[in-house]
Write a protein that holds these residues in place. Structure first.
Motif, PDB file in Angstrom:
ATOM      1  N   ASP A   1       0.762  -1.122  -0.097  1.00 16.17           N
ATOM      2  CA  ASP A   1       0.118  -0.040  -0.010  1.00 16.17           C
ATOM      3  C   ASP A   1       0.877   1.053  -0.043  1.00 16.17           C
ATOM      4  O   ASP A   1       0.457   2.259  -0.753  1.00 16.17           O
ATOM      5  CB  ASP A   1      -0.831   0.000   1.357  1.00 16.17           C
ATOM      6  N   VAL A   2       2.027   1.130   0.921  1.00 18.53           N
ATOM      7  CA  VAL A   2       2.773   2.371   1.003  1.00 18.53           C
ATOM      8  C   VAL A   2       3.385   2.652  -0.488  1.00 18.53           C
ATOM      9  O   VAL A   2       3.577   3.958  -0.790  1.00 18.53           O
ATOM     10  CB  VAL A   2       3.795   2.177   2.136  1.00 18.53           C
ATOM     11  N   ILE A   3       3.909   1.542  -1.059  1.00 21.01           N
ATOM     12  CA  ILE A   3       4.697   1.670  -2.430  1.00 21.01           C
ATOM     13  C   ILE A   3       3.741   2.427  -3.445  1.00 21.01           C
ATOM     14  O   ILE A   3       4.091   3.254  -4.242  1.00 21.01           O
ATOM     15  CB  ILE A   3       5.038   0.306  -2.705  1.00 21.01           C
ATOM     16  N   GLY A   4       2.387   1.550  -3.417  1.00 24.51           N
ATOM     17  CA  GLY A   4       1.312   2.224  -4.379  1.00 24.51           C
ATOM     18  C   GLY A   4       1.204   3.695  -3.993  1.00 24.51           C
ATOM     19  O   GLY A   4       1.004   4.329  -5.053  1.00 24.51           O
ATOM     20  N   ALA A   5       1.220   4.045  -2.842  1.00 22.94           N
ATOM     21  CA  ALA A   5       0.692   5.481  -2.535  1.00 22.94           C
ATOM     22  C   ALA A   5       1.943   6.451  -3.027  1.00 22.94           C
ATOM     23  O   ALA A   5       1.645   7.407  -3.498  1.00 22.94           O
ATOM     24  CB  ALA A   5       0.340   5.795  -1.110  1.00 22.94           C
TER      25      ALA A   5
ATOM     26  N   GLY B   1       2.927  10.687 -15.960  1.00 21.95           N
ATOM     27  CA  GLY B   1       2.072  10.792 -14.496  1.00 21.95           C
ATOM     28  C   GLY B   1       0.936  10.020 -14.596  1.00 21.95           C
ATOM     29  O   GLY B   1       0.682   9.288 -13.539  1.00 21.95           O
ATOM     30  N   THR B   2       0.250   9.758 -15.634  1.00 19.19           N
ATOM     31  CA  THR B   2      -0.891   8.899 -15.463  1.00 19.19           C
ATOM     32  C   THR B   2      -0.536   7.505 -15.618  1.00 19.19           C
ATOM     33  O   THR B   2      -1.127   6.608 -14.463  1.00 19.19           O
ATOM     34  CB  THR B   2      -1.693   9.167 -16.773  1.00 19.19           C
ATOM     35  N   ILE B   3       0.578   7.180 -16.005  1.00 20.90           N
ATOM     36  CA  ILE B   3       1.097   5.771 -15.839  1.00 20.90           C
ATOM     37  C   ILE B   3       1.714   5.312 -14.813  1.00 20.90           C
ATOM     38  O   ILE B   3       1.257   4.264 -14.158  1.00 20.90           O
ATOM     39  CB  ILE B   3       2.121   5.373 -17.191  1.00 20.90           C
ATOM     40  N   LEU B   4       2.187   6.276 -14.014  1.00 12.88           N
ATOM     41  CA  LEU B   4       2.830   6.065 -12.618  1.00 12.88           C
ATOM     42  C   LEU B   4       1.485   5.862 -11.670  1.00 12.88           C
ATOM     43  O   LEU B   4       1.610   5.046 -10.971  1.00 12.88           O
ATOM     44  CB  LEU B   4       3.777   7.228 -12.255  1.00 12.88           C
ATOM     45  N   THR B   5       0.500   6.796 -11.832  1.00 12.66           N
ATOM     46  CA  THR B   5      -0.622   6.695 -11.205  1.00 12.66           C
ATOM     47  C   THR B   5      -1.355   5.211 -11.149  1.00 12.66           C
ATOM     48  O   THR B   5      -1.736   4.638 -10.104  1.00 12.66           O
ATOM     49  CB  THR B   5      -1.843   7.819 -11.414  1.00 12.66           C
ATOM     50  N   LEU B   6      -1.324   4.771 -12.564  1.00 13.43           N
ATOM     51  CA  LEU B   6      -1.947   3.440 -12.933  1.00 13.43           C
ATOM     52  C   LEU B   6      -1.271   2.355 -11.984  1.00 13.43           C
ATOM     53  O   LEU B   6      -1.742   1.347 -11.460  1.00 13.43           O
ATOM     54  CB  LEU B   6      -2.186   3.161 -14.344  1.00 13.43           C
ATOM     55  N   ILE B   7       0.257   2.570 -12.101  1.00 14.57           N
ATOM     56  CA  ILE B   7       0.943   1.478 -11.486  1.00 14.57           C
ATOM     57  C   ILE B   7       0.740   1.371  -9.970  1.00 14.57           C
ATOM     58  O   ILE B   7       0.575   0.496  -9.324  1.00 14.57           O
ATOM     59  CB  ILE B   7       2.686   1.735 -11.700  1.00 14.57           C
ATOM     60  N   GLY B   8       0.783   2.692  -9.315  1.00 17.20           N
ATOM     61  CA  GLY B   8       0.514   2.823  -8.025  1.00 17.20           C
ATOM     62  C   GLY B   8      -1.011   2.292  -7.760  1.00 17.20           C
ATOM     63  O   GLY B   8      -1.090   1.473  -6.630  1.00 17.20           O
ATOM     64  N   ALA B   9      -1.803   2.534  -8.480  1.00 12.23           N
ATOM     65  CA  ALA B   9      -3.181   2.154  -8.137  1.00 12.23           C
ATOM     66  C   ALA B   9      -3.209   0.612  -8.138  1.00 12.23           C
ATOM     67  O   ALA B   9      -3.863  -0.249  -7.431  1.00 12.23           O
ATOM     68  CB  ALA B   9      -4.232   2.481  -9.194  1.00 12.23           C
ATOM     69  N   THR B  10      -2.430  -0.162  -9.001  1.00  8.77           N
ATOM     70  CA  THR B  10      -2.392  -1.676  -9.120  1.00  8.77           C
ATOM     71  C   THR B  10      -1.617  -2.194  -7.947  1.00  8.77           C
ATOM     72  O   THR B  10      -1.815  -3.286  -7.543  1.00  8.77           O
ATOM     73  CB  THR B  10      -1.453  -2.061 -10.301  1.00  8.77           C
ATOM     74  N   PHE B  11      -0.859  -1.323  -7.403  1.00 12.73           N
ATOM     75  CA  PHE B  11      -0.249  -1.850  -6.046  1.00 12.73           C
ATOM     76  C   PHE B  11      -1.295  -1.923  -4.973  1.00 12.73           C
ATOM     77  O   PHE B  11      -1.333  -2.865  -4.037  1.00 12.73           O
ATOM     78  CB  PHE B  11       1.038  -1.116  -5.607  1.00 12.73           C
ATOM     79  N   LEU B  12      -2.243  -0.741  -4.949  1.00 15.92           N
ATOM     80  CA  LEU B  12      -2.969  -0.781  -4.095  1.00 15.92           C
ATOM     81  C   LEU B  12      -4.260  -1.625  -4.092  1.00 15.92           C
ATOM     82  O   LEU B  12      -4.957  -2.066  -3.191  1.00 15.92           O
ATOM     83  CB  LEU B  12      -3.714   0.612  -3.887  1.00 15.92           C
ATOM     84  N   ARG B  13      -4.646  -2.119  -5.385  1.00 14.58           N
ATOM     85  CA  ARG B  13      -5.917  -2.869  -5.914  1.00 14.58           C
ATOM     86  C   ARG B  13      -5.220  -3.765  -6.623  1.00 14.58           C
ATOM     87  O   ARG B  13      -5.632  -3.658  -7.942  1.00 14.58           O
ATOM     88  CB  ARG B  13      -6.934  -2.233  -6.095  1.00 14.58           C
ATOM     89  N   PRO B  14      -4.446  -4.887  -6.231  1.00 17.10           N
ATOM     90  CA  PRO B  14      -3.887  -5.773  -7.383  1.00 17.10           C
ATOM     91  C   PRO B  14      -4.979  -6.169  -8.473  1.00 17.10           C
ATOM     92  O   PRO B  14      -4.511  -6.640  -9.694  1.00 17.10           O
ATOM     93  CB  PRO B  14      -3.025  -6.923  -6.683  1.00 17.10           C
TER      94      PRO B  14
END
Lengths: 86, 165, 112
Positions: free
Chosen positions: C6-10, C47-60
Motif C-alpha cells: 500500500d505504501v509503495i502504491g501510494a 504521470g498517468t502511467i505512474l498513477t496506474l501502477i500505484g493503483a495496481t499496487f493498492l488494488r492488485p
C-alpha cells in the motif's frame, strides 16, 4: 500514512487541474485552449482513478476508460476543424 | 491462406480485449464477444495493420521486448529532463523544428516511430511525410538532417526495423 | 506485507501526480504552443502511467483494467498532440521569439 499520501496525490492533481484551467482561461489562442483541455482531461482520468481507490468501486475505471476515448476523439475533431479553416 | 490468418489474428486480439475489459467469463459475455469480434474481423478482409505488418519471428519478438525496455527508459529520462527545464527559473529552451529521415517502410513502423519520438526527450513529431519527419525540438542541438536523425531517430529505428521493416 | 504494498502504491500515486503538476506548470511557463504541447503530453503521460501502477499496487485485482487504460493512453496521447501540433502549424500559430529554425515549409495554397 497511506491515506495521507493519497490525499497528497489528490491535492497535487488538483493543483495541476487549476494550472491547466488558468491556461484554458488566458488562452491566448484556440489551440492553446485545446492543449489545456487535453491536460485537464488527463488529470481528470487520474482523479477518477484516485476516486475509484478511495470509494473502492471498480465501475469508475470503466468511466475513466470511456472518458479517455471521448477526449481523444474530441481533440482530434477540434484539430481537424482548425485545420480546415473557419 | 495468409489473408485468412490475418483475420484470425485480428479476431483473437479483439476477443481477448473484450474478455479483459469485461473481466468475466460468463456465457453471455463470451457469446457477445464471439459475435462482435467475428463481425469486425469479417468486415476487415485485410486484417489489421499492427498485426499484419509485424514480423512474427523470434527476432521480431525479441526486438519488440528490447524496444519496450528502451522506450520506458527514454520516457523516464525525457520526463526528468523536462521537469528540470520547467523548474529552472531561466527556462533554458532553444526550440525549433528540424527535419529527420527514417529508413522504415511500413505504416505501422512509422506510426510507432512518430509516437515514440513524441513521448521522449523534448521532441514532438509535427508532421510525417513519406520518409521525412518534421520534429519540434525543445533544445535544438543540430539543424543538420544527418546529425538530427542520429540524435532523434536512430535509437528507436534499430528495433523497429526488425519488428516492422 | 499488505501495508508495504500500500505504501509503495501510494508513493507511486504521489510521484505520478507530481508529474501531472509539473505538466501543468510547464503549460503555464512555456512561451509558445509547441513547447506547451511538449510539456503537456510528456509529463502527463508518465504521470498517468505512474498513477496506474500505484493503483495496481493498492488494488492488485484491478490490474488488468488499469493496464488497459495505460495501454490506451500510451497510444492516444501522442497521437492527439501530433494532430494538434500539425493543425496549429498549418494555420500558422505564432512561434516564440526564441525559436531558432523551422524547416517545415507549408505548401502554398489553401489548407486541405
Amino acid at each position: 500514512m497511506v491515506d495521507l499520501l493519497i490525499y497528497l496525490a489528490a491535492s497535487l492533481a488538483g493543483m495541476a487541474f487549476i494550472l491547466a484551467m488558468i491556461r484554458f482561461v488566458i488562452g491566448p489562442g484556440v489551440s492553446d485552449r485545446i492543449v489545456a483541455f487535453d491536460v485537464v482531461t488527463i488529470v481528470a482520468i487520474t482523479v477518477i482513478i484516485i476516486t475509484a481507490l478511495e470509494e473502492d468501486r471498480v465501475v469508475y475505471l470503466d468511466v475513466a476508460l470511456v472518458y479517455a476515448l471521448l477526449s481523444f476523439l474530441g481533440v482530434i475533431v477540434v484539430a481537424r476543424y482548425l485545420e480546415r479553416g473557419f | 491462406m495468409r489473408k485468412f490468418g490475418n483475420q484470425t489474428a485480428l479476431f483473437v486480439t479483439l476477443f481477448l480485449f473484450w474478455v479483459l475489459i469485461n473481466g468475466s467469463l460468463s456465457l453471455g459475455t463470451l457469446l457477445v464477444g464471439v459475435v462482435v469480434s467475428s463481425a469486425i474481423a469479417a468486415m476487415l478482409p485485410g486484417g489489421w495493420d499492427p498485426l499484419r505488418e509485424f514480423h512474427a519471428t523470434p527476432a521480431g519478438f525479441s526486438a519488440a521486448y528490447h524496444f519496450l525496455i528502451y522506450f520506458i527508459k527514454e520516457l523516464i529520462r525525457s520526463n526528468i529532463r523536462m521537469a528540470g527545464v520547467v523548474l529552472s527559473p531561466r527556462l533554458p529552451i532553444n526550440p525549433g523544428i528540424v527535419k529527420v529521415h527514417t529508413k522504415l517502410k511500413s505504416k505501422m513502423g512509422r506510426l510507432l516511430l512518430a509516437n515514440s519520438i513524441t513521448l521522449t526527450p523534448g521532441t514532438l513529431t509535427v508532421m510525417l511525410e513519406e520518409e521525412w519527419l518534421y520534429v519540434h525540438w525543445v533544445t535544438v542541438e543540430s539543424t543538420d538532417i544527418e546529425a538530427a536523425t542520429a540524435h532523434i531517430v536512430a535509437g528507436f529505428e534499430k528495433y523497429l526495423e526488425v519488428m516492422y521493416g | 506485507m499488505k501495508t508495504l504494498l500500500d505504501v509503495i502504491g501510494a508513493l507511486f500515486l504521489v510521484a505520478g501526480t507530481s508529474f501531472l503538476f509539473l505538466g501543468g506548470l510547464g503549460l503555464i511557463r512555456m512561451p509558445d504552443l509547441f513547447n506547451r504541447i511538449q510539456s503537456g503530453t510528456k509529463a502527463t503521460t508518465l504521470g498517468t502511467i505512474l498513477t496506474l501502477i500505484g493503483a495496481t499496487f493498492l488494488r492488485p485485482e484491478w490490474g488488468i483494467k488499469l493496464s488497459l487504460i495505460g495501454l490506451f493512453l500510451l497510444f492516444t496521447n501522442p497521437l492527439s498532440s501530433q494532430v494538434l501540433a500539425r493543425a496549429a502549424h498549418r494555420i500558422g500559430v505564432e512561434k516564440s521569439a526564441k525559436t531558432k529554425v523551422d524547416l517545415l515549409v507549408e505548401p502554398p495554397g489553401d489548407p486541405r
